[in-house]
Structure formats: C-alpha cells, structure tokens
Enzyme design. Structure first.
Site, PDB file in Angstrom:
ATOM      1  N   PRO A 123       3.437   0.076   5.807  1.00 35.11           N
ATOM      2  CA  PRO A 123       2.667   0.120   7.030  1.00 35.11           C
ATOM      3  C   PRO A 123       2.970  -1.019   7.988  1.00 35.11           C
ATOM      4  CG  PRO A 123       1.327  -0.662   5.228  1.00 35.11           C
ATOM      5  CD  PRO A 123       2.672  -0.369   4.656  1.00 35.11           C
ATOM      6  N   CYS A 143      -6.310  -1.952  -4.180  1.00 36.35           N
ATOM      7  CA  CYS A 143      -5.547  -0.728  -3.879  1.00 36.35           C
ATOM      8  C   CYS A 143      -5.267  -0.642  -2.377  1.00 36.35           C
ATOM      9  CB  CYS A 143      -6.345   0.482  -4.365  1.00 36.35           C
ATOM     10  SG  CYS A 143      -5.548   2.038  -4.007  1.00 36.35           S
ATOM     11  N   TRP A 170      -2.682  -3.174  -1.513  1.00 39.18           N
ATOM     12  CA  TRP A 170      -1.357  -2.776  -1.981  1.00 39.18           C
ATOM     13  C   TRP A 170      -0.647  -1.929  -0.917  1.00 39.18           C
ATOM     14  CZ3 TRP A 170       1.237   1.834  -2.715  1.00 39.18           C
ATOM     15  CH2 TRP A 170       2.419   1.765  -3.470  1.00 39.18           C
ATOM     16  N   HIS A 171      -1.444  -1.107  -0.227  1.00 40.73           N
ATOM     17  CA  HIS A 171      -0.828  -0.219   0.768  1.00 40.73           C
ATOM     18  C   HIS A 171      -0.353  -0.972   2.002  1.00 40.73           C
ATOM     19  CE1 HIS A 171      -2.654   2.907  -1.721  1.00 40.73           C
ATOM     20  NE2 HIS A 171      -1.751   3.705  -1.197  1.00 40.73           N
ATOM     21  N   GLY A 172      -0.913  -2.133   2.258  1.00 36.94           N
ATOM     22  CA  GLY A 172      -0.450  -2.893   3.405  1.00 36.94           C
ATOM     23  C   GLY A 172      -1.308  -4.107   3.638  1.00 36.94           C
TER      24      GLY A 172
END
Lengths: 489, 377
Positions: A13, A339, A342-344
């Site tokens: 991202p 979580c 972790w995605h951005g």
C-alpha cells in the site's frame, strides 16, 4: 498503489515501494515462464531445484534490484539460526530464536515501519512543542518483504518449538524462502508444507494440467476482473469528495471490494497453479470469503495463510481464548492491530485492523452472552456491508477521507452535482465485469475433491481455462500501448 | 493422460505466441501509430541501478514482442465491437469520437480555476498585449472551441456532465473583453456553417479543413481591414473534396478493422506561385516568404499556434501574407517566441484552445523582456 494493477492491492500500500515483476507482464508470460518451464522439465531430478532457485533469484532481482541482498540475508540468517537451534540446549535455544526473530523483524521494521514510526512520533512530539524532532527515513519498500519475513519467522519459531526439524540443505531452504510464484504475494508457506516436496516430489501430466488450469483462472481473475474493476475504483476514489453522490460511492466501493478479492486471490491462484506445475503444493489462501455469514467466518476464508499465521504465532502465544473474556478481547484487538499494520504502515490500515478486531469481539460477545450468531442470507448481507465499510479505510489515503467517503455511502454528506455520475462508470464493459465478478465471488464453488463426481463444470473447466487465459493474454496487451499523449492534439 | 498431454501442449502454445509469430508471421502485424519511439535497449553503463537496468529490458521487450500489435488491436476490437468502449476514447453517436482525457481531466481542471487564477491568466494576456503594442505589434487571439462544444449531442451518456456555465466560458469572455487584443471567435463562424456540413472530423480532434478555411478567411479579412490593405483580403475559393481515412483519435483506438471516415477537405484551387517555404528553421516550424512583397498581401505575421493552425495552413493561409512565421507553441516557450519575433512583425496570431490553457499559465518575465527588441527592430 500502482494504477495499472501491477501489484496485488493488499500487499504494497505504500507509495514508495518497489513493484515486482508481475505475473501478467508480457516478459513474464512469454519469456520467463516458458524458459523456466522448459529448463525445469528438460533437467534431471537433481537439477530441478537449482533451476527453480536460479529463476526465483533472478525474478526477485528484477523486482527488487540490489535489495536481493536482503533476501540473501534472510535466507542465510534463518538457515544458520535454524541449524544452530538444533545443536543447542533449551536455554540457548531461546536466545537463538530471539536472535532469529530480531534478524527477521529488524529489516522489516527499518524498511517498512521506520518512516511511519518517525512520523507518528513527530506527530506526538509536535504537540509537546518539538517540530520534526526525528528525521523521517525514506527507504524504499522491497517487494515481498512482509511475506518472506513472515515465512522466516514461522520457520524459526517452528524449529524452536520442535514442530519441524531444521532444514539440512541450504539450497532447499533458499528455494523454500524464494520460490518465485509465492515470493512477493503469498500464500505464506510454512516449511513443513514443502519440506518433503523440496527433497523429492512427483510430477505428473495431470498435476501439470491442473496447475495450468489454476494459473489460467488466476491470470484471468487478475487481468480481466481485478484490473478492469480497479480502474473504476481508482477513478471513483480519486474524484473530489464534494462531487461524490451516494450511488457513485457505492459503485466505487463495490468495484474495489471485487478488485481486491480478484487481485489477491488471482495472484494466489497463479502461485498455487505454478507450484502445482513444478510439483510443490502451496496452501490455499482464499475460500470464497464473500460468501461468509459472519466476520468470524470471513477471517476463516480470507487470506487464510496470514490469518493462520497470526493465530499460531501471535494469538495462541498470547493465550488465545483460554484466559477469560477480557483477555480474549484484548488478544483479538492486538492480533488485528498487527494484522492491519502488516498490510501497510499507515493509520488507515491500523483502523481497518481494529475495525475487524472490534467486529470479531462483538460477534463473540453476542454469541457467548446472548446466543446470537449471524447466519443465512441476512448474515451474509450484513457481513458483506461491514467488510465493504472496512475496505473504505483500507483504500482511502487518510482516516479523514475514509470517513468522508462513508458519509457519501450513507447519503449524509452534502454532494454538489458532480461531473461523473454513476453512468460514467456503469458502461457496458464495466457492468459485464461487475456481473461476472459478483457471480464468480458468490456462486458456490466446487472444490477439486468433488469435481470428479458429477456435473458439467469439471468437464468444461480445462477448456474454459484456455479460453479465459487467451482473453487475459489479449487483455494484458494494451498495458504497453502508451501513445504519446501530446500528439492527440 | 494423453488428453492431459495434449492440453499441456495447447496451453503452452499460448505462452509461445511471440515465438510462433516470429517464426510464422501468421498474425496480422499492422504497426501501431504510437507517436513515440519504442523503449530503447538499456545501456549497462548508463544504468542508475540494477533494478532499473533489468526493468529497462522489460520495457524494451514489452514494446517489441512479436504479436504485440495484433494483441493490442484484438483487445481494442473486442472492447469496441462487444461493448462500444475504449479506455482512451469516448465513442459517441454516429461514429463521433472524443478523447477521454480531454473530457475527464483537461476540461474539469480548467473549470476548477478560481477567480484569482483567471485574473492571473488574463493579466498575463494583458501584459503580453502591452508588450507587443509597445513594439508596434497587434496581438490577435484566435479562440477555438473543441469538438464536444459543437457536437455535445453526440457524446455518450457516460461522458462527464459539464456545468451549464463552465469557468472556461468566463475565461473566453474575459479574453474578449479585458485584454485589449483583436479577438477572433471561431465559434460563431463554425456554428454558422455546421448547419450545412460537419465542421469537425469524426475520428480526429480537429476541425476539418473546410471549417479551418472559413476561420482562416475571417482572420485574413479582419487583418486586411486593420492593416488598411483592402486588396489583401481572402483570395481563394472554397471547393470541398472528400477523402476516406482515419484521424488521430482513431489511432488512439487501434482496431483490427477500423471504421473509416469520409472526411471533408479543401481542394487546392490555387497555385504555389510568388512565394517559398522554409522548414525547421528554429524556432520556426515553417516560414513562408513572398518573393516580391506588396500591399496586396498582409504584412509580416507570426502564427503562434497548436495543431488547429495546421488546417488553416493547408487552406492557403500563408499565401495571404508577405511573410508568415509559424511557431509551434508546444515546441517553443512564449518567452523564446517573443525574443524571436522577426523584423517587421505587425501581427502575432495566438491560437487559444482549452486544452492548451496550461501553456499560457507559464509565466513570462516581461521585465526581463523589457529591453528586448524583436530581431532587427
């Protein structure tokens, strides 16, 4: 985020990131893949791992340039520390595993989170009168770092727990860490998933055929559905908020909801398919998540290797649900905070994570305290709407723009008549992709185990895969058609 | 098992399309008109880093792989035939094409101008006009509206809905009333003739040549009045001919089987006598000079224009001047253009189109230019 659909939407991202070589690029499809395919099957058994390893390292070098050294470091450190653990007594094992966790986490923190951490700290310090007290590093984010870091962590922790023996062969371990189909977009593979097949595996034309079929469907999900729907979502999310009417806002979020699913699950399908071609069984990553009747079920079906990772390496070690309701709630929120992160490295991802953690907490409370559990069609609809609300935070550039967008979705924001109404986006092609995408996402899917039993679909599935692959190959072609725009005038 | 083997071979053929095309040329391979050079072969010595170098090879390959032209045309044809859609072009009714980025991006950007931005833009024109006036040069603004203003009824329903009174109209009004230049409004000229025949190409961004002819005639007649040379008015007769072809917008939508357009052109009824052209004499794209200047022709003029001027040049516009210097506004800055005005310039014709407003936003340092005398002044 790359506007040309070059990367899975959930994975990178940040703006300052390296976009990897993508499976849908002509160079990959027409050169890399056929050459690797030919070299692999022309080689004897003992050279096949070497072929895949060289191909994987080349693939990552093109994706990340000099940052391939980071991958080398990750391979070397995890391999050496895993071996070291085997030779240590328990006390020292703990020290070694902590060292291994640090060796994995420090590069991830430096490259992915240091900028965000510095900005956040400056924001707090700013309120205390210190402006820009901490210099903000401007690292590029190496492709796939989150994936191979989590694979490394899972490996050293499994070795520490004696759930898996350490890998004896450096080349096998290097292939496990760098196997190109899953290197930059998952699924997140555990060592014990592949350890046997890395040593010896069987190949069969049926498996290769099945792998190609899976790859073809994944490619078409990515190119035909995700990329086309993504253009609509990009355009809607990129338009001025003041001119967004509710119907357009809904078109945008529905398209994004489908884009993120087909993009990510398409990549997973391609990875699993290629794995099967080369005789390596990668784990499933998606199981029709949009058919979920609750958020709990959604997380059992969405990015399953990541949720499984957090369950095994964060949630359970924190105590899971065994230490009372309060602690369970806190554990859930911690897991989903991580979580999200972790995605951005951004507030929007953290909020998205918390949002899901909170929903899980509410579901759990409703179930345990009142016996209420969402199910059936109402459950599915409610889950879908909640997931879409979450995606608004996932997609938006800031919490403020996400809230503004949500107001437009709810019809409570004042919207001036804009240039682009829903008809601008609902062209014949986009409506077709929306309808097909919705059907594919929601239609009950037969898992391969039941396919041989009956029905027409198993019979036509391979032929359908060829057709959609051809369409996808045709669909990717205009990626490189970039007429010099000035000359239009 | 045999079935699976056959399947694998068939599937593999998809990945070998470029190789098959290279060997057999079985697919049609009409080149694409991309108006750009393909990505060059990356040079090891000039690489910024390893990744850039390797990605350079990816770009190189993506621009060249055998079968690319066919695949691109096939994809465009599928979108066109199945959905009536192109991602670069709006497909209007009756075959009328419109650029997406013009309608989606350029026009909304101009409509978003604040009053202060409009004041600044008009202010620059005023300064330009004063600067020219001080040097005895008359500024002529040729205002050109785009195709969608004339053929809005041909736009598809998916095209953006422009406000009823867009900001651009205010810019035009201010250009006409507040600058003090000669203002040639092409809109009424085109509206007058569009009842009789189309004034734009269907598959191109530009007005057609007969429409350009009428605007050129209007400008020449107006300048002959201002210059006090009644005999320097428009001299040529309009004769229209038709030709089958495709315009630039069609090139942005490359099809396997393009739908050709019967375009209107001007039949050349005059002879190239009494003058000569020179080309590519920087910064001028072309220079026309009469062998024997006379009062029957307009005085030295500079045409600072974009591609809409090309249509006028094809209609004999140059032949009405003793000398006409053409500068392409996208190849030469305003400042450089002003520094290069040739000796004896009496008119500067400036083409003003909506998509090029950005060009005029580039500030010109008139203080720096205050001591500048155009060549030979």
């Amino acid at each position: 985020m790359d506007r040309h659909g070059a990367a899975p939407v959930g994975a990178w991202p940040l703006k300052r990131c390296f976009l990897p070589v993508v499976f849908s690029s002509p160079l990959f499809l027409f050169v890399f893949l056929p050459v690797v395919f030919l070299a692999y099957f022309a080689s004897g058994d003992r050279w096949r791992n070497a072929v895949l390893l060289v191909a994987s390292l080349l693939f990552y070098t093109v994706s990340a340039g000099g940052y391939v050294l980071l991958l080398f470091f990750s391979i070397g450190a995890n391999y050496a520390l895993g071996r070291q653990m085997e030779r240590c007594e328990d006390k020292r094992r703990r020290l070694v595993v902590l060292t291994a966790v640090a060796a994995n986490m420090i590069p991830l923190f430096v490259f992915k989170y240091s900028g965000f951490a510095a900005l956040s700290a400056n924001s707090v310090l700013g309120h205390l009168g210190f402006t820009n007290a901490i210099p903000v590093p401007a690292w590029f984010l190496p492709a796939g770092i989150s994936f191979f870091t989590f694979q490394g962590l899972a490996y050293v922790i499994d070795v520490y727990r004696k759930e898996t023996p350490p890998c004896a062969s450096l080349s096998e371990f290097a292939l496990f860490k760098s196997f190109f189909p899953q290197l930059v977009a998952g699924p997140i593979v555990r060592y014990h998933n592949l350890s046997g097949e890395l040593k010896s595996r069987r190949h069969s034309t049926i498996l290769v055929q099945e792998g190609l079929v899976r790859f073809g469907f994944g490619l078409s999900k990515k190119i035909l559905l995700a990329d086309n729907l993504g253009r609509v979502a990009d355009s809607v999310f990129g338009s001025p908020s003041a001119s967004l009417d509710p119907s357009t806002a809904w078109v945008g979020i529905v398209c994004y909801t489908l884009q993120i699913f087909f993009d990510f699950s398409g990549y997973s399908d391609m990875a699993i398919g290629l794995g099967r071609v080369f005789g390596l069984s990668l784990p499933e990553n998606f199981n029709q998540p949009y058919r979920s009747a609750s958020i709990t079920e959604f997380w059992r079906r969405w990015h399953m290797t990541l949720s499984g990772w957090f369950r095994d390496y964060v949630y359970f070690p924190l105590g899971g649900n065994r230490k009372g309701a309060m602690r369970t709630g806190a554990n859930l929120l911690i897991v989903f905070f991580l979580c999200g992160l972790w995605h951005g490295a951004s507030c929007t991802f953290v909020i998205w994570g918390f949002f899901h953690g909170l929903l899980l907490l509410i579901e759990r409370t409703l179930k345990t305290a009142f016996g209420i559990q969402p199910r059936g069609l109402p459950g599915r609809v409610l889950t879908m709407v909640l997931v879409m609300i979450g995606w608004v935070f996932f997609r938006a550039h800031s919490p403020g723009t996400a809230l503004e967008y949500l107001k437009h979705l709810g019809g409570v924001a004042a919207a001036q008549p804009g240039l682009f109404g829903p008809m601008h986006y609902l062209t014949a092609n986009n409506v077709t992709y929306l309808v097909i995408g919705t059907l594919v996402a929601l239609w009950p899917e037969r898992r391969p185990a039941t396919e041989e039993q009956s029905g027409i679909w198993p019979a036509i599935r391979p032929a359908a895969a060829v057709i959609v692959t051809l369409l996808a190959i045709v669909g990717q072609a205009p990626q490189s058609f970039n007429p010099f725009i000035y000359f239009q005038f | 098992m045999i079935k699976a083997k056959i399947y694998i071979v068939l599937f593999s053929l998809i990945g070998l399309i470029p190789l098959i095309q290279l060997a057999s040329h079985v697919l049609p391979d009409d080149p694409l008109d991309e108006k750009r050079l393909p990505s060059p072969e990356p040079e090891w010595g000039r690489r910024r880093d390893l990744r850039t170098y390797l990605l350079g090879w990816q770009d190189w390959f993506n621009d060249r792989y055998p079968g690319r032209n066919f695949l691109i045309r096939l994809k465009t044809q599928i979108d066109y035939s199945l959905f009536g859609f192109s991602d670069r072009i709006y497909m209007g009714k009756d075959g009328w094409l419109f650029y997406r980025n013009v309608l989606d991006d350029s026009k909304p950007e101009i409509d978003a101008y604040s009053p202060a931005q409009i004041d600044a833009l008009i202010g620059r024109y005023r300064m330009l006009n004063s600067w020219l006036k001080a040097r005895g040069i008359t500024l002529v603004i040729m205002d050109v509206q785009l195709k969608d203003e004339f053929y809005g009824d041909k736009l598809p329903s998916s095209a953006p809905r422009r406000p009823l009174h867009p900001t651009y109209f205010e810019i035009r009004r201010r250009l006409k009333e507040d600058v003090g230049a000669v203002y040639v409004d092409s809109t009424p000229i085109l509206r007058r003739i569009m009842a009789k025949r189309p004034v734009f190409f269907k598959t191109d961004f530009h007005w057609n040549d007969p429409a350009a002819f009428e605007v050129a005639r209007s400008i020449v007649d107006r300048l002959s009045q201002i210059a006090g040379r009644p005999s320097a008015g428009w001299k040529f007769k309009l004769e229209i001919e038709t030709r089958v072809g495709w315009g630039g917008q069609a090139a942005f939508m490359p099809l396997l089987r393009p739908d050709p357009e019967l375009g209107l052109f001007v039949k050349k009824t005059w002879a190239d006598e009494g003058g000569a052209y020179e080309f590519a004499k920087e910064p001028f794209e072309s220079i026309y000079r009469r062998n024997q200047p006379s009062e029957d022709y307009l005085p030295t003029t500079v045409l600072l224009g974009d591609s809409f001027s090309n249509g006028m040049l094809r209609c004999g516009f140059c032949e009405h001047f003793n000398s006409l210097y053409r500068i392409h506004m996208n190849h030469c800055s305003m400042e450089e253009s002003l520094r290069s005005l040739p000796s004896g310039t009496q008119f500067l014709i400036l083409e003003f189109i909506e998509t090029a407003v950005g060009v005029y936003r580039v500030p010109v340092d008139f203080d720096d230019l205050s001591s500048v005398k155009p060549n030979g002044f």
